[in-house]
Design an enzyme around this catalytic site. Structure first.
Site, PDB file in Angstrom:
ATOM      1  CB  THR A 113      39.947  36.285  44.538  1.00  0.00           C
ATOM      2  OG1 THR A 113      41.157  36.589  43.818  1.00  0.00           O
ATOM      3  CG2 THR A 113      39.771  37.271  45.694  1.00  0.00           C
ATOM      4  CE1 TYR A 144      45.450  44.344  39.742  1.00  0.00           C
ATOM      5  CE2 TYR A 144      47.389  44.382  41.160  1.00  0.00           C
ATOM      6  CZ  TYR A 144      46.012  44.274  41.006  1.00  0.00           C
ATOM      7  OH  TYR A 144      45.205  44.110  42.105  1.00  0.00           O
ATOM      8  CE  LYS A 193      43.578  47.147  41.052  1.00  0.00           C
ATOM      9  NZ  LYS A 193      42.131  47.353  41.246  1.00  0.00           N
ATOM     10  CB  THR A 252      44.918  35.287  44.086  1.00  0.00           C
ATOM     11  OG1 THR A 252      43.830  34.731  44.848  1.00  0.00           O
ATOM     12  CG2 THR A 252      44.892  36.789  44.201  1.00  0.00           C
ATOM     13  CG  ASP A 299      33.194  46.883  28.471  1.00  0.00           C
ATOM     14  OD1 ASP A 299      34.026  47.253  29.319  1.00  0.00           O
ATOM     15  OD2 ASP A 299      33.479  46.705  27.274  1.00  0.00           O
ATOM     16  CB  VAL A 300      33.740  49.334  33.974  1.00  0.00           C
ATOM     17  CG1 VAL A 300      32.819  48.634  34.955  1.00  0.00           C
ATOM     18  CG2 VAL A 300      35.062  48.582  33.829  1.00  0.00           C
TER      19      VAL A 300
END
Length: 269
Positions: A198, A163, A167, A201, A71-72
């Protein structure tokens, strides 16, 4: 696609890449590309079951692929996973920060918990992994770090406030880290994909969105994950040894096209 165009044989021979989000999408595509060019790979992902399955599917010789549940957003887990990968492979030469999520919501209706989750994974997670790996790279005075940003960090999408903000933060983080780490022989760059085929998406982009994207993109299609992996492999290689603090856009020309239409159907006088 570019799976039929392998990179220079052995370009990453003797090197190890630590890849977050490595069980799917761009992370997995990057792992396949780097493995094809001789790298060893430490795959890290929060989805333990899928991570094990992918590691088995890659079917590399023993020791060339390891997997690490991660888990980052958890600094302790990040440190433990990086330490385990370093011990297993002897070093980490390349870090690819690919773990990421999205959420649909405007500034008016995006709930705080969704904002916090997206920022924690996409931005803070990238920071924590970069810090943990870079502190070790500094000792060897070499390394390549690639962060996955997005064209949404500079040319925003409506209804994706968290999002887009995350980014945009990744773009600034990459440049800041590039300056901090340059004296130690470490380069830091980012890749900004446009719409890519992906699993994410496939869920987020309905028919109307897909049609609008294809019509607005000069190459008139979505990109493929392996096409982004090609760009990541370049920035992670010694071919990009003097590229630092750069964002490489992979979007089929989408962000370059302000107005796009067929002159044959709508000629100008």
């Amino acid at each position: 696609m570019s799976d039929s165009l392998p990179g220079p044989a052995g370009r990453f021979s003797g090197k190890t890449a630590f890849i977050t989000g490595g069980a799917s999408g761009l992370g997995l595509a990057s792992a396949r590309r780097l493995l094809r060019e001789g790298a060893s790979v430490a795959l890290a992902d929060v989805n333990a079951e899928q991570l094990r399955r992918v590691a088995d599917e890659l079917a590399q010789p023993p020791g060339r692929v390891t997997h690490h549940e991660l888990d980052v957003t958890d600094a302790a887990q990040v440190e433990a996973a990086v330490a385990a990968a370093w011990q297993a492979h002897g070093a980490i030469d390349v870090l690819v920060n690919s773990a990421g999520v999205s959420f649909q919501g405007t500034v008016l209706d995006n709930p705080p918990e969704a904002w916090n989750r997206v920022l924690a994974i996409n931005l803070t997670g990238t920071y924590l992994c970069t810090q943990a790996v870079a502190r070790r790279m500094v000792e060897r005075r070499q390394g390549r770090i690639v962060m996955i940003a997005s064209i949404s960090g500079q040319q925003v999408w409506s209804g994706r406030v968290a999002y887009c903000a995350s980014k945009g933060g990744v773009l600034a983080l990459a440049k800041s880290c590039a300056i901090d780490l340059a004296p130690y022989g470490i380069t830091v760059n980012s890749v900004s994909p446009g719409p890519i085929e992906t699993a994410q998406t496939a869920v987020l982009h309905g028919p109307a969105i897909r049609q609008a994207i294809v019509q607005a993109t000069p190459m008139a299609r979505y990109g493929q994950a392996d096409e982004v992996a090609d760009a990541i492999a370049f920035l992670a290689s010694d071919d990009a040894r003097f590229v630092n603090g750069h964002d490489l856009v992979v979007d089929g020309g989408l962000t370059s096209a302000a107005i796009l239409y067929d002159l044959k159907q709508n000629p100008q006088q």
